[in-house]
Design an enzyme around this catalytic site. Structure first.
Site, short mmCIF file in Angstrom:
data_model
loop_
_atom_site.label_atom_id
_atom_site.label_comp_id
_atom_site.label_asym_id
_atom_site.label_seq_id
_atom_site.Cartn_x
_atom_site.Cartn_y
_atom_site.Cartn_z
N LYS A 78 0.82 -1.23 0.00
CA LYS A 78 0.00 0.00 0.00
C LYS A 78 0.85 1.26 0.00
O LYS A 78 0.49 2.26 -0.62
CB LYS A 78 -0.96 0.01 1.20
CG LYS A 78 -0.28 -0.33 2.51
CD LYS A 78 -1.05 -1.41 3.22
CE LYS A 78 -0.12 -2.17 4.15
NZ LYS A 78 -0.74 -3.25 4.83
N LYS A 105 -4.08 3.49 2.49
CA LYS A 105 -5.20 2.77 1.85
C LYS A 105 -6.28 3.75 1.39
O LYS A 105 -6.86 3.60 0.32
CB LYS A 105 -5.78 1.76 2.83
CG LYS A 105 -4.77 0.67 3.21
CD LYS A 105 -5.27 -0.14 4.40
CE LYS A 105 -4.21 -1.09 4.91
NZ LYS A 105 -4.55 -1.67 6.21
N1 LIG Z 1 1.40 -9.00 6.68
C1 LIG Z 1 0.16 -8.60 6.36
O1 LIG Z 1 -0.81 -8.98 7.01
C2 LIG Z 1 -0.04 -7.71 5.18
C3 LIG Z 1 -1.35 -7.34 4.82
C4 LIG Z 1 -1.57 -6.55 3.69
C5 LIG Z 1 -0.49 -6.12 2.96
N2 LIG Z 1 0.77 -6.47 3.34
C6 LIG Z 1 1.90 -5.99 2.53
O2 LIG Z 1 2.58 -7.09 1.97
C7 LIG Z 1 3.97 -6.80 1.84
C8 LIG Z 1 4.78 -7.87 2.54
O3 LIG Z 1 4.44 -7.89 3.91
P1 LIG Z 1 4.88 -9.09 4.86
O4 LIG Z 1 4.11 -8.91 6.12
O5 LIG Z 1 4.80 -10.38 4.15
O6 LIG Z 1 6.40 -8.69 5.15
P2 LIG Z 1 7.55 -9.63 5.77
O7 LIG Z 1 6.96 -10.76 6.51
O8 LIG Z 1 8.46 -8.70 6.48
O9 LIG Z 1 8.30 -10.21 4.47
C9 LIG Z 1 9.12 -9.44 3.68
C10 LIG Z 1 9.89 -10.36 2.76
O10 LIG Z 1 10.69 -9.55 1.91
C11 LIG Z 1 12.03 -10.11 1.88
N3 LIG Z 1 12.97 -9.02 1.67
C12 LIG Z 1 13.17 -7.91 2.41
N4 LIG Z 1 14.16 -7.17 1.89
C13 LIG Z 1 14.61 -7.85 0.81
C14 LIG Z 1 15.64 -7.62 -0.13
N5 LIG Z 1 16.40 -6.54 -0.07
N6 LIG Z 1 15.80 -8.52 -1.10
C15 LIG Z 1 15.04 -9.63 -1.17
N7 LIG Z 1 14.05 -9.90 -0.32
C16 LIG Z 1 13.85 -9.02 0.66
C17 LIG Z 1 12.21 -10.75 3.25
O11 LIG Z 1 13.23 -11.74 3.14
P3 LIG Z 1 13.63 -12.69 4.37
O12 LIG Z 1 12.42 -13.53 4.68
O13 LIG Z 1 14.74 -13.51 3.86
O14 LIG Z 1 14.00 -11.77 5.50
C18 LIG Z 1 10.83 -11.33 3.48
O15 LIG Z 1 10.73 -12.60 2.91
C19 LIG Z 1 4.14 -5.38 2.40
O16 LIG Z 1 4.08 -4.44 1.37
C20 LIG Z 1 2.94 -5.22 3.32
O17 LIG Z 1 2.54 -3.88 3.51
C21 LIG Z 1 1.02 -7.26 4.42
#
Ligand SMILES: NC(=O)c1ccc[n+]([C@@H]2O[C@H](COP(=O)([O-])OP(=O)(O)OC[C@H]3O[C@@H](n4cnc5c(N)ncnc54)[C@H](OP(=O)(O)O)[C@@H]3O)[C@@H](O)[C@H]2O)c1
Length: 430
Positions: free
Chosen positions: A107, A207
């Site tokens: 977002k 959002k």
């Molecule tokens: N979590 C939710 O409920 C939710 C809901 C709606 C939207 N979102 C959106 O979805 C997106 C992801 O959220 P998330 O909660 O899944 O985040 P997360 O759990 O922190 O996962 C982020 C991922 O990105 C990888 N990453 C970070 N920096 C990187 C880099 N430089 N190169 C390659 N990979 C990299 C991390 O790798 P590693 O695993 O190896 O550290 C991890 O796998 C965000 O934009 C968030 O706003 C999330």
């Protein structure tokens, strides 16, 4: 059978890992629904050796998501890293540049760079899809862009942050303080270790800025969103609101009128029987008023692995089916520049709590400050006696302009008998 849709997933955290898992678990169902299989052929994350509970054996690994976006022979790149700039943006831009569709849950990225990315995607003839970026698993982007395409919607309000809604719901149900419930939410994983993005209203504002563009066909203007969070909400405000027949919710509201577009995120008192008041706990809800359809409401889980992956995969299914929809309901070139209606012009009733010395004449002073600002009082409550101490005076007003309310609050704050800056919460009856 059409050839498989080849997918590369950047980010294997909460959402990315669940997306890969969902695609594997529902492979047959998705194949039937898309008319072709979905094949995850490349992935990227930071730590290659982390156990993610996934079998990535036959999937090509990239250390660099931007290189993956360029080089992997994929039709679609899923950006599930996060962050408004940096590697997430670079990966999306690289994918579009070489003609790949992009699906993202990000977002912050869309709120700040969505117009530029959308323009680039349309020029390249590819899709930029972001259903998961707004209200997680609730298919509100599709609902506004497609389901309500026949309507003019001039007002939309939503509960767009599950963390805030969880905290406010629990404060009301248990009578406990904000800090205590926040700490509990962090323990259960409903709030981040650094919760400021959520509780200061920024996540909801991202959002809302996206919803504004979709709803009114204007450019995304995150900077124009008036943002207030929920840190200042006190347990006694929740109690007074209940007595007055309201719940306190963190709302995102966007309104379009001849005077312009007003986007605001702030706590609000909503009547107990309003549709949005029924959205509780970690749930998100969006209420849109269409001129032909009337009131419509969408509710569900706004975050979490399963709901967010569900929305991500829905976008992938659309692409696999060959379905292309203009990024924000109309092509980016047709988005109008936003004419901002300043917050000072918000018109509505207000709730005000003033902590005052318990002595005669104080109420008359407060009423005088309101009268001098041309504001009329709808109701007034003064509770408890604290000899020589401080007690709350709670007022609700009739409709007035925000500018007048702010003037009155300054006058009230300057009174000798007032112990702390007054707490003002807007009342949203519609
Ligand atoms: N979590 C939710 O409920 C939710 C809901 C709606 C939207 N979102 C959106 O979805 C997106 C992801 O959220 P998330 O909660 O899944 O985040 P997360 O759990 O922190 O996962 C982020 C991922 O990105 C990888 N990453 C970070 N920096 C990187 C880099 N430089 N190169 C390659 N990979 C990299 C991390 O790798 P590693 O695993 O190896 O550290 C991890 O796998 C965000 O934009 C968030 O706003 C999330």
């Amino acid at each position: 059978m059409r050839p498989p849709l080849k997918l590369a997933v950047a980010g294997l955290g909460v959402v990315g890992a669940e997306t890969v898992r969902l695609i594997a678990e529902h492979a047959k169902l998705l194949q039937q629904r898309c008319g072709r299989p979905i094949e995850v052929m490349a992935v990227s994350a930071r730590e290659r050796n982390k156990d993610r509970g996934l079998d990535l054996g036959s999937i090509h690994w990239f250390d660099d998501p931007v290189a993956m976006a360029r080089e992997a022979d994929a039709e679609v790149i899923c950006e599930l890293i996060g962050g408004s700039d940096g590697i997430a943006k670079d990966a999306c831009e690289a994918a579009i540049e070489v003609g790949r569709h992009v699906v993202t849950a990000n977002k912050a990225l869309i709120a700040l760079h969505g117009v530029g990315l959308g323009r680039a995607a349309e020029a390249a003839g590819v899709t930029l899809a972001y259903e998961a970026a707004v209200a997680g698993g609730v298919p509100v982007v599709k609902a506004l862009r497609e389901g309500l395409a026949a309507n003019c919607v001039n007002r939309l309000q939503g509960i767009l942050n599950g963390t805030c809604n969880y905290i406010l719901t629990n404060m009301r149900e248990t009578g406990r303080d904000f800090a205590e419930i926040l700490a509990e939410a962090q323990e259960y994983g409903y709030a981040e270790a650094d919760p400021s993005f959520d509780i200061d209203g920024i996540d909801a504002a991202h959002k809302l800025a996206i919803l504004t563009s979709l709803t009114f066909g204007c450019e995304i203007d995150f900077e124009a969103v008036h943002i207030e969070g929920i840190r200042h909400i006190d347990a006694q405000d929740i109690r007074f609101a209940t007595e007055l027949g309201y719940k306190i919710k963190l709302l995102g509201i966007t309104e379009n009128s001849e005077c312009g577009v007003q986007q605001r995120v702030h706590p609000a008192l909503v009547p107990l029987d309003a549709p949005i008041a029924s959205v509780e706990g970690v749930f998100n809800g969006v209420v849109a008023e269409g001129n032909f359809v009337g009131t419509t409401m969408f509710e569900g889980r706004g975050a979490g692995d399963g709901p967010t992956a569900s929305a991500v995969v829905a976008d992938i299914v659309d692409i696999a089916r060959g379905r292309q929809t203009p990024t924000y309901g109309v092509p980016v070139e047709a988005l109008s520049p936003i004419k901002v209606r300043p917050m000072d012009e918000r018109v509505g009733p207000y709730y005000v709590r003033v902590m005052v010395s318990d002595k005669p004449g104080v109420f008359a002073d407060i009423a005088g400050a309101l009268r001098d600002s041309q504001i009329s009082i709808e109701s007034a409550v003064q509770r408890g006696r604290a000899e020589g101490g401080v007690v709350p005076v709670v007022l609700t007003t009739h409709e007035t302009k925000e500018a007048a309310m702010r003037r009155a609050l300054e006058l009230i704050a300057a009174l000798d008998s007032v112990a702390e800056p007054p707490c003002m919460i807007r009342i949203e009856n519609s």
